[in-house]
Structures are given as structure tokens and as C-alpha cells.
Scaffold this motif. Structure first.
Motif, PDB file in Angstrom:
ATOM      1  N   ASP A  73      -5.389  -4.662 -14.301  1.00  0.00           N
ATOM      2  CA  ASP A  73      -4.067  -4.683 -15.006  1.00  0.00           C
ATOM      3  C   ASP A  73      -3.224  -5.170 -13.464  1.00  0.00           C
ATOM      4  O   ASP A  73      -2.141  -4.648 -13.914  1.00  0.00           O
ATOM      5  N   ASP A  74      -3.942  -3.874 -12.694  1.00  0.00           N
ATOM      6  CA  ASP A  74      -3.035  -3.910 -11.871  1.00  0.00           C
ATOM      7  C   ASP A  74      -2.306  -5.288 -11.350  1.00  0.00           C
ATOM      8  O   ASP A  74      -2.924  -6.350 -10.728  1.00  0.00           O
ATOM      9  N   PRO A  75      -1.387  -4.849 -10.812  1.00  0.00           N
ATOM     10  CA  PRO A  75      -0.340  -6.134 -10.370  1.00  0.00           C
ATOM     11  C   PRO A  75      -0.959  -6.870  -8.554  1.00  0.00           C
ATOM     12  O   PRO A  75      -0.588  -7.929  -8.910  1.00  0.00           O
ATOM     13  N   ALA A  76      -1.712  -5.659  -8.553  1.00  0.00           N
ATOM     14  CA  ALA A  76      -1.556  -6.452  -6.806  1.00  0.00           C
ATOM     15  C   ALA A  76      -3.611  -5.953  -7.112  1.00  0.00           C
ATOM     16  O   ALA A  76      -4.657  -6.641  -5.903  1.00  0.00           O
ATOM     17  N   ALA A  77      -4.043  -6.892  -8.269  1.00  0.00           N
ATOM     18  CA  ALA A  77      -5.602  -7.054  -8.754  1.00  0.00           C
ATOM     19  C   ALA A  77      -6.021  -8.634  -7.306  1.00  0.00           C
ATOM     20  O   ALA A  77      -7.005  -8.381  -7.439  1.00  0.00           O
ATOM     21  N   HIS A  78      -5.206  -9.232  -7.917  1.00  0.00           N
ATOM     22  CA  HIS A  78      -5.506 -10.597  -7.260  1.00  0.00           C
ATOM     23  C   HIS A  78      -5.152 -11.148  -5.556  1.00  0.00           C
ATOM     24  O   HIS A  78      -5.565 -11.352  -4.578  1.00  0.00           O
ATOM     25  N   HIS A  79      -5.164  -9.413  -4.629  1.00  0.00           N
ATOM     26  CA  HIS A  79      -4.735  -9.439  -3.590  1.00  0.00           C
ATOM     27  C   HIS A  79      -5.734  -9.750  -2.465  1.00  0.00           C
ATOM     28  O   HIS A  79      -6.953  -8.683  -3.033  1.00  0.00           O
ATOM     29  N   PRO A  80      -5.938 -10.063  -1.287  1.00  0.00           N
ATOM     30  CA  PRO A  80      -7.525  -9.908  -0.775  1.00  0.00           C
ATOM     31  C   PRO A  80      -8.156  -8.809  -0.640  1.00  0.00           C
ATOM     32  O   PRO A  80      -9.046  -8.364   0.117  1.00  0.00           O
TER      33      PRO A  80
END
Length: 277
Positions: free
Chosen positions: A140-147
Motif C-alpha cells: 500500500d506504499d504510494p510509491a509501490a509502482h515506482h521503477p
């Protein structure tokens, strides 16, 4: 995953870890940053230390000069104990702060961390720089989809990853630094254990949530897990949280110097290592 180039990074780089570091504060006079300045100056990447053990000899001699000026003597075991403690503590605190403050675990490879020593006086560590934007986080980290992100299942898995990454860095340090000093492997791994256990506690103290830091320490060291020498030793007392230290910085070997309050020679340590190291 992307990795920020070591020599061209700036502390305001647009990456989640830079944002996380910007939200935490360490001790007065200590800099925690993302990336190195354009002018590298006296920053040293940790991989340079572990691949060139003679750098530790130079560091210890700088410390010996300061100790001789202050105390008249510089016992070999004291310079070894100080450098061992400083190096492992700063790597541990970097990981502990990001774990506690953002539930993110950075890369702790020696090539992905740089340190800066005080240019004058006592040559302790006064800065740490993270050089990679690679990190693990919760789903659920807001940056989980960061490269640069890798999501793991839960906090237990995230803590296990931090423990493994810190152990991998520590193993390189033990092999390199251990070849330059007369300290046994058990002492070196005891210092790594202290650094990881204290890192979580210190992160909680610095973030105004000491009890949360203690809980994190139990996640990181729930039991005696090899190669570490003990589970978390934090415990509650009538005067607050305290812990039993596993290793020694050998400060007591200096002339007229008392043992640190967290020294294994002292039965009831009462202060965090931050106040003594």
C-alpha cells in the motif's frame, strides 16, 4: 530497477527515497542526503572502504592522533572499537530510519552508501549519503509502482529484508575491517548486532516514537538469527527503555576513562548508544 548514478546525484533528486530522507532528521551536525554533491569532496563510498582495507588504517591513524592529543594515548583496540562502531552504526541507522519513518528498505550495498568524516578534530562520521533509488516497500506504499520499488507482503517480510541487507553489508565489513585489526569475528558480529538493534530504537527516538522503535527492533531481531549474536536486548525499566550491549568500543582502555553506560562491563546500561558513541 533503476539506480541513480553515484557521481551525478543531487539531494533533491525526484525519487521516493530522497523524499523520505528529507522528512527525517538525525543529530545536530549530521547530514543525511540522497546522492552526492556535484563536488564529491571528502565523501567516501563504502565499497571503497571494503575493497581497500588500508583506508581503515588511515581512518584509525587519524583517530589515534586525536586520541593522543586528548588522552595522551591511543590504544589499538580503542581505535578499532571506535571505527567499528561508527561505521556499522551509520549503515544501521540509515536503514532503521527509512524502515521506521517510511516503511521502506533501501539498498544497503557498500556501493550504494557513502559516508563523510569530520574534516577537523575527532574523525567521526558526520554524513551519510544514499546513492541508489532502489527500495522495498509494502503493497500500500504510494510509491509501490515506482521503477525502483519492490513490494513485499507485510512488515515481517520487510524487516527480514532489512536484516538480510544489513547482514550482507556487515559481512563485507567484517571480512575487510577484520583483516586490519585484532578483533575476533564474534566481536565484529556483536557490533553489527548492536548497530541493527540500536538503529531501530534510535529511529524511534529521533522520530518521537521510542516505543515504536522498540517494536521495530523486535521485528528486526525477533530471535538470535545467524550471523547476529542475539535477539533484540531492549527491555523496559523503571527509568525507561534500555538494552544490553553485545560489543565494546574499548573507550575504557583510555587513561582515566570510565566505561560507557552501555558497555557490556556495566550491568545495567541506561542510555542509548547515540549518547556514547
Amino acid at each position: 530497477m533503476t539506480t541513480v548514478p553515484v557521481w551525478e546525484t543531487e539531494c533533491d533528486a525526484a525519487t521516493p527515497l530522497a523524499e523520505s530522507l528529507a522528512r527525517v532528521s538525525l543529530y545536530e551536525g549530521f547530514e543525511a542526503r540522497f546522492g552526492l554533491p556535484a563536488d564529491r569532496g571528502d565523501w567516501v563510498v563504502c565499497s571503497e572502504f571494503v575493497s581497500e582495507p588500508e583506508r581503515f588504517d588511515v581512518w584509525r591513524e587519524q583517530l589515534a592522533e586525536w586520541l593522543r592529543d586528548q588522552y595522551g594515548e591511543a590504544p589499538e583496540r580503542t581505535t578499532a572499537g571506535y571505527v567499528m562502531t561508527w561505521y556499522l552504526n551509520v549503515v544501521g541507522v540509515l536503514g532503521g530510519l527509512l524502515f521506521h519513518g517510511a516503511r521502506r528498505v533501501p539498498s544497503l550495498r557498500p556501493s550504494d552508501i557513502a559516508i563523510r568524516l569530520a574534516p577537523e578534530g575527532r574523525p567521526h562520521v558526520v554524513g551519510v549519503a544514499l546513492l541508489s533509488d532502489e527500495f522495498a516497500c509494502l503493497p500500500d506504499d504510494p510509491a509501490a509502482h515506482h521503477p525502483g520499488a519492490t513490494a513485499v507482503t507485510d512488515e515481517t517480510a520487510l524487516a527480514a529484508l532489512l536484516r538480510a541487507r544489513f547482514a550482507a553489508h556487515s559481512a563485507q565489513f567484517v571480512g575487510s575491517f577484520g583483516s586490519t585489526v585484532r578483533l575476533g569475528r564474534r566481536m565484529l558480529w556483536a557490533a553489527a548486532t548492536d548497530a541493527l538493534d540500536s538503529a531501530a530504537w534510535t529511529a524511534g527516538q529521533l522520530c518521537g516514537d521510542e516505543t515504536g522503535g522498540v517494536v521495530d527492533a523486535a521485528l528486526l531481531l525477533p530471535a538470535k538469527l545467524d550471523p547476529f549474536t542475539s535477539a533484540s536486548t531492549l527491555k523496559a525499566t523503571d527509568t525507561g527503555w534500555t538494552r544490553r550491549r553485545e560489543s565494546c568500543c574499548f573507550h575504557y582502555a583510555l587513561p582515566d576513562a570510565a566505561a560507557c553506560s552501555t558497555c557490556p562491563r556495566v550491568c545495567e546500561p541506561r542510555e542509548s548508544y547515540v549518547q556514547n558513541a
